[in-house]
Scaffold this active site. Structure first.
Site, PDB file in Angstrom:
ATOM      1  N   THR A 160       0.859  -1.185   0.000  1.00 50.05           N
ATOM      2  CA  THR A 160       0.000   0.000   0.000  1.00 50.05           C
ATOM      3  C   THR A 160       0.893   1.231   0.000  1.00 50.05           C
ATOM      4  O   THR A 160       1.647   1.442   0.957  1.00 50.05           O
ATOM      5  CB  THR A 160      -0.893  -0.019   1.264  1.00 50.05           C
ATOM      6  OG1 THR A 160      -1.653  -1.226   1.243  1.00 50.05           O
ATOM      7  CG2 THR A 160      -1.809   1.183   1.307  1.00 50.05           C
ATOM      8  N   GLU A 166      -6.288  -9.947   7.179  1.00 51.72           N
ATOM      9  CA  GLU A 166      -5.629 -10.981   7.959  1.00 51.72           C
ATOM     10  C   GLU A 166      -6.700 -11.845   8.615  1.00 51.72           C
ATOM     11  O   GLU A 166      -7.756 -11.360   9.001  1.00 51.72           O
ATOM     12  CB  GLU A 166      -4.712 -10.354   9.010  1.00 51.72           C
ATOM     13  CG  GLU A 166      -3.493  -9.744   8.361  1.00 51.72           C
ATOM     14  CD  GLU A 166      -2.551  -9.085   9.346  1.00 51.72           C
ATOM     15  OE1 GLU A 166      -2.538  -9.465  10.524  1.00 51.72           O
ATOM     16  OE2 GLU A 166      -1.817  -8.182   8.917  1.00 51.72           O
ATOM     17  N   ASN A 221      -9.721   1.812   2.505  1.00 51.88           N
ATOM     18  CA  ASN A 221      -9.453   1.553   3.928  1.00 51.88           C
ATOM     19  C   ASN A 221      -9.959   2.684   4.816  1.00 51.88           C
ATOM     20  O   ASN A 221     -10.489   2.445   5.903  1.00 51.88           O
ATOM     21  CB  ASN A 221      -7.953   1.329   4.152  1.00 51.88           C
ATOM     22  CG  ASN A 221      -7.596  -0.140   4.015  1.00 51.88           C
ATOM     23  OD1 ASN A 221      -8.446  -0.961   3.687  1.00 51.88           O
ATOM     24  ND2 ASN A 221      -6.349  -0.484   4.257  1.00 51.88           N
ATOM     25  N   ALA A 223     -19.505  -1.980  17.026  1.00 52.82           N
ATOM     26  CA  ALA A 223     -18.800  -1.060  17.929  1.00 52.82           C
ATOM     27  C   ALA A 223     -17.736  -1.837  18.696  1.00 52.82           C
ATOM     28  O   ALA A 223     -17.902  -3.029  18.968  1.00 52.82           O
ATOM     29  CB  ALA A 223     -19.791  -0.427  18.894  1.00 52.82           C
ATOM     30  N   CYS A 273      -3.031  -2.122   9.154  1.00 53.53           N
ATOM     31  CA  CYS A 273      -3.500  -1.333   8.001  1.00 53.53           C
ATOM     32  C   CYS A 273      -4.290  -0.084   8.374  1.00 53.53           C
ATOM     33  O   CYS A 273      -3.869   1.025   8.048  1.00 53.53           O
ATOM     34  CB  CYS A 273      -4.328  -2.226   7.080  1.00 53.53           C
ATOM     35  SG  CYS A 273      -3.297  -3.457   6.250  1.00 53.53           S
ATOM     36  N   ARG A 298       0.229  -5.968  15.702  1.00 57.43           N
ATOM     37  CA  ARG A 298       0.528  -4.574  15.362  1.00 57.43           C
ATOM     38  C   ARG A 298      -0.667  -3.668  15.719  1.00 57.43           C
ATOM     39  O   ARG A 298      -1.784  -3.927  15.305  1.00 57.43           O
ATOM     40  CB  ARG A 298       0.882  -4.448  13.872  1.00 57.43           C
ATOM     41  CG  ARG A 298       2.263  -5.015  13.570  1.00 57.43           C
ATOM     42  CD  ARG A 298       2.603  -4.944  12.104  1.00 57.43           C
ATOM     43  NE  ARG A 298       1.999  -6.013  11.333  1.00 57.43           N
ATOM     44  CZ  ARG A 298       2.279  -6.248  10.041  1.00 57.43           C
ATOM     45  NH1 ARG A 298       3.140  -5.478   9.416  1.00 57.43           N
ATOM     46  NH2 ARG A 298       1.709  -7.249   9.409  1.00 57.43           N
TER      47      ARG A 298
HETATM   48  P1  NAD Z   1       4.784  -7.789   6.825  1.00 57.64           P
HETATM   49  O1  NAD Z   1       5.494  -6.914   7.791  1.00 57.64           O
HETATM   50  O2  NAD Z   1       3.999  -8.952   7.299  1.00 57.64           O
HETATM   51  O3  NAD Z   1       5.828  -8.338   5.752  1.00 57.64           O
HETATM   52  C1  NAD Z   1       6.779  -7.529   5.114  1.00 57.64           C
HETATM   53  C2  NAD Z   1       7.962  -8.430   4.757  1.00 57.64           C
HETATM   54  O4  NAD Z   1       8.813  -7.713   3.861  1.00 57.64           O
HETATM   55  C3  NAD Z   1       8.822  -8.810   5.954  1.00 57.64           C
HETATM   56  O5  NAD Z   1       8.946 -10.215   6.045  1.00 57.64           O
HETATM   57  C4  NAD Z   1      10.190  -8.141   5.665  1.00 57.64           C
HETATM   58  O6  NAD Z   1      11.297  -8.898   6.122  1.00 57.64           O
HETATM   59  C5  NAD Z   1      10.147  -8.074   4.159  1.00 57.64           C
HETATM   60  N1  NAD Z   1      11.062  -7.094   3.558  1.00 57.64           N
HETATM   61  C6  NAD Z   1      11.315  -5.822   3.933  1.00 57.64           C
HETATM   62  N2  NAD Z   1      12.206  -5.267   3.089  1.00 57.64           N
HETATM   63  C7  NAD Z   1      12.513  -6.196   2.155  1.00 57.64           C
HETATM   64  C8  NAD Z   1      13.352  -6.223   1.005  1.00 57.64           C
HETATM   65  N3  NAD Z   1      14.071  -5.160   0.623  1.00 57.64           N
HETATM   66  N4  NAD Z   1      13.433  -7.343   0.277  1.00 57.64           N
HETATM   67  C9  NAD Z   1      12.728  -8.435   0.636  1.00 57.64           C
HETATM   68  N5  NAD Z   1      11.902  -8.482   1.710  1.00 57.64           N
HETATM   69  C10 NAD Z   1      11.789  -7.367   2.451  1.00 57.64           C
HETATM   70  O7  NAD Z   1       3.873  -6.790   5.955  1.00 57.64           O
HETATM   71  P2  NAD Z   1       2.420  -7.094   5.361  1.00 57.64           P
HETATM   72  O8  NAD Z   1       1.408  -7.047   6.438  1.00 57.64           O
HETATM   73  O9  NAD Z   1       2.503  -8.279   4.463  1.00 57.64           O
HETATM   74  O10 NAD Z   1       2.205  -5.781   4.483  1.00 57.64           O
HETATM   75  C11 NAD Z   1       2.913  -5.574   3.271  1.00 57.64           C
HETATM   76  C12 NAD Z   1       2.242  -4.448   2.505  1.00 57.64           C
HETATM   77  O11 NAD Z   1       0.928  -4.835   2.134  1.00 57.64           O
HETATM   78  C13 NAD Z   1       2.066  -3.152   3.295  1.00 57.64           C
HETATM   79  O12 NAD Z   1       2.203  -2.068   2.426  1.00 57.64           O
HETATM   80  C14 NAD Z   1       0.654  -3.232   3.806  1.00 57.64           C
HETATM   81  O13 NAD Z   1       0.087  -1.972   4.041  1.00 57.64           O
HETATM   82  C15 NAD Z   1      -0.039  -3.908   2.647  1.00 57.64           C
HETATM   83  N6  NAD Z   1      -1.248  -4.649   3.001  1.00 57.64           N
HETATM   84  C16 NAD Z   1      -1.282  -5.375   4.138  1.00 57.64           C
HETATM   85  C17 NAD Z   1      -2.418  -6.102   4.446  1.00 57.64           C
HETATM   86  C18 NAD Z   1      -2.500  -6.914   5.721  1.00 57.64           C
HETATM   87  O14 NAD Z   1      -3.613  -7.284   6.090  1.00 57.64           O
HETATM   88  N7  NAD Z   1      -1.402  -7.211   6.371  1.00 57.64           N
HETATM   89  C19 NAD Z   1      -3.526  -6.076   3.587  1.00 57.64           C
HETATM   90  C20 NAD Z   1      -3.447  -5.340   2.403  1.00 57.64           C
HETATM   91  C21 NAD Z   1      -2.290  -4.618   2.128  1.00 57.64           C
END
Ligand code: NAD
Length: 461
Positions: free
Chosen positions: A121, A154, A210, A254, A262, A328
């Protein structure tokens, strides 16, 4: 097609496993080599229903592999999905350093005509910026960038990925659009709408979606506050609202305020983007402030119920919601330090949280069942909407406790059923149910008066 996914977190690992399930050949890479070593052994580092089965099945079919070297993992890929974290910076802006680092790492290795797909995102302008970063590191513009935001939740990530409401493809490049349309063809054949648009629109669609959902939560929480003072019941009000098809049921429960990885960061991110571009987002600014205040209010609501220093308090649910091991911006991160500061004897239960997370809560004892955590407790507080808590055996819970106060921050329980078991029951936006007033003596003695407590919330931003 050969694909790479950079980042093996909630979104990256789910994306990689699901794309492999769609018969693509996928390498999933992360700089966390410990995480990659576990994945190669078939261990899934996060809890998501169905994810373990998809990962092991597709590893066995040689369609899914793992790498701790993002550059070489990208070398043969027709498309590289970037799914790394985009956390909040201190001023609410989005920290794009992980995305930029991933871009610089993969830049020299990309095949000509490769498509870099931003799944993370990211705020307005980030995809254009990433294109410039990669072009500079690569010294060529023989690749394209597309914004393909992810909408999974999630706790149901696999199901959400495989059954999306829509797919958003934001790119100005015809090759990138065609490639993504072909990857998602199994969905479009089923009638899932594809929204093909510009990167600027795709970036905003994710934040606006969101923020809108978070607004619904913030709105019903404000209505709950009103219910508490006028003698209303927020569940009945939400039902009356939700039956209107223009409004709908979703996100009208609520609760204690939204947490997770997120909504808090994305609402802060949208507000910060508005400030940056001089297009203020007053609704979202107010929502962010109201949500932070709400968490502080929830903490004081619980502290008011403590009978004295040393009182055992059971906290049920550490995740930011039920069904996930992600803490988180979870309410537990505000509640537990405040309870410890108030000298409560804190016992916790969460079916999905393991020893790694528990190390974040020193001074807290963890138990295998809610009843063990509640044993001799003066107060039990339900923090998440885990199914196990919705079905709690109330008679058994009441027998286990020394006191009779049950604080339900998720409105999981039926006040009438709770009343049958002689609890003092405090929920959200509904009257306090206390058939036993005036207050009965607890079976245990604690310090005579409540300790002076100051509210210290740890910052989770
Ligand atoms: P997360 O923290 O679970 O995972 C991120 C991963 O990226 C980590 O394992 C980290 O080690 C890895 N990483 C960081 N830098 C790196 C690099 N240079 N090369 C390779 N790996 C690297 O994050 P997430 O919850 O999966 O979220 C990822 C993105 O997706 C965010 O932008 C978030 O806003 C978006 N998103 C998350 C959700 C959710 O429900 N978690 C839903 C939709 C969108």
């Amino acid at each position: 097609m050969k694909l790479a996914v950079i980042g093996a977190g909630y979104v990256g690992l789910t994306t990689a496993a699901c794309l492999a399930e769609l018969r693509q050949t996928v390498v999933c890479a992360d700089i966390d080599s410990h995480r990659i070593a576990r994945l190669r052994r078939g261990e899934i580092p996060i809890y998501e229903p169905g994810l373990d089965r998809l990962v092991t099945a597709n590893m066995a079919r040689h369609r899914l592999s793992f790498s701790d070297a993002p550059p070489s993992a990208s070398a043969e890929a027709d498309a590289v999905f970037i799914a790394v974290g985009t956390p909040s910076a201190a001023n609410g802006e989005i920290d794009l350093s992980f995305v930029e680092q991933a871009g610089r790492q993969i830049a020299p290795m990309l095949k000509p005509n490769a498509v870099v797909v931003v799944k993370s995102t990211v705020p307005s302008g980030a995809c254009r910026q990433l294109r410039e970063i990669i072009a500079e590191a690569r010294g060529a513009l023989d690749f394209s960038v597309a914004c393909n935001p992810e909408f999974l939740r999630e706790g149901s990530a696999v199901e959400d990925f495989l059954r999306p409401d829509r797919i958003v493809i934001g790119t100005d490049d015809a090759h990138a659009e065609a490639l993504l349309r072909s990857i998602y063809a199994p969905f479009s054949r089923r009638g899932v709408p594809i929204v093909a648009t510009t990167p600027a629109n795709a970036e905003l669609i994710k934040y606006a979606a969101n923020a809108f959902l978070a607004l619904k939560i913030g709105f019903i929480n404000d209505v709950a506050n009103l219910c508490e003072v006028v003698g209303g019941n927020v569940a009945a009000v939400a039902q009356g609202i939700g039956l209107d098809r223009r409004i709908g049921w979703a996100f009208l429960n609520a609760g204690p305020g939204f947490g997770g990885s997120c909504f808090p960061k994305d609402t802060r991110g949208l507000a910060a983007t508005g400030r940056r571009f001089d297009a203020p987002q007053p609704l979202i600014e107010a929502l962010v402030a109201a949500n932070e205040q709400r968490k502080r209010t929830m903490v004081s609501r619980l502290l008011r119920e403590l009978p004295g220093a040393g009182a055992p308090v059971a906290v049920l649910g550490l995740g930011f919601k039920g069904g996930t091991s992600d803490i988180r911006e979870a309410l537990s991160l505000d509640i537990i330090p405040a309870l410890l500061e108030a000298k409560a004897d804190v016992r916790v239960h969460d079916p999905l949280i393991g020893p790694e997370i528990l190390r974040r809560f020193p001074g807290v004892d963890s138990f295998e069942s809610p009843f063990m955590a509640a044993s001799e407790a003066e107060v039990v507080a339900i923090l998440t909407d885990d199914e196990a808590y919705r079905r709690l055996d109330l008679a058994r819970l009441r027998r286990a406790m020394a006191g009779r106060t049950l604080v339900d921050f998720r409105n999981l329980l039926d006040p009438e059923a709770v009343a049958e078991h002689d609890f003092r029951y405090i929920s959200i936006g509904r009257p306090i149910a206390d058939a036993g007033e005036p207050k009965r003596q607890s079976r245990r003695r604690h310090a005579a008066s409540r300790p002076e407590v100051s509210l210290t919330l740890i910052s989770t931003q």
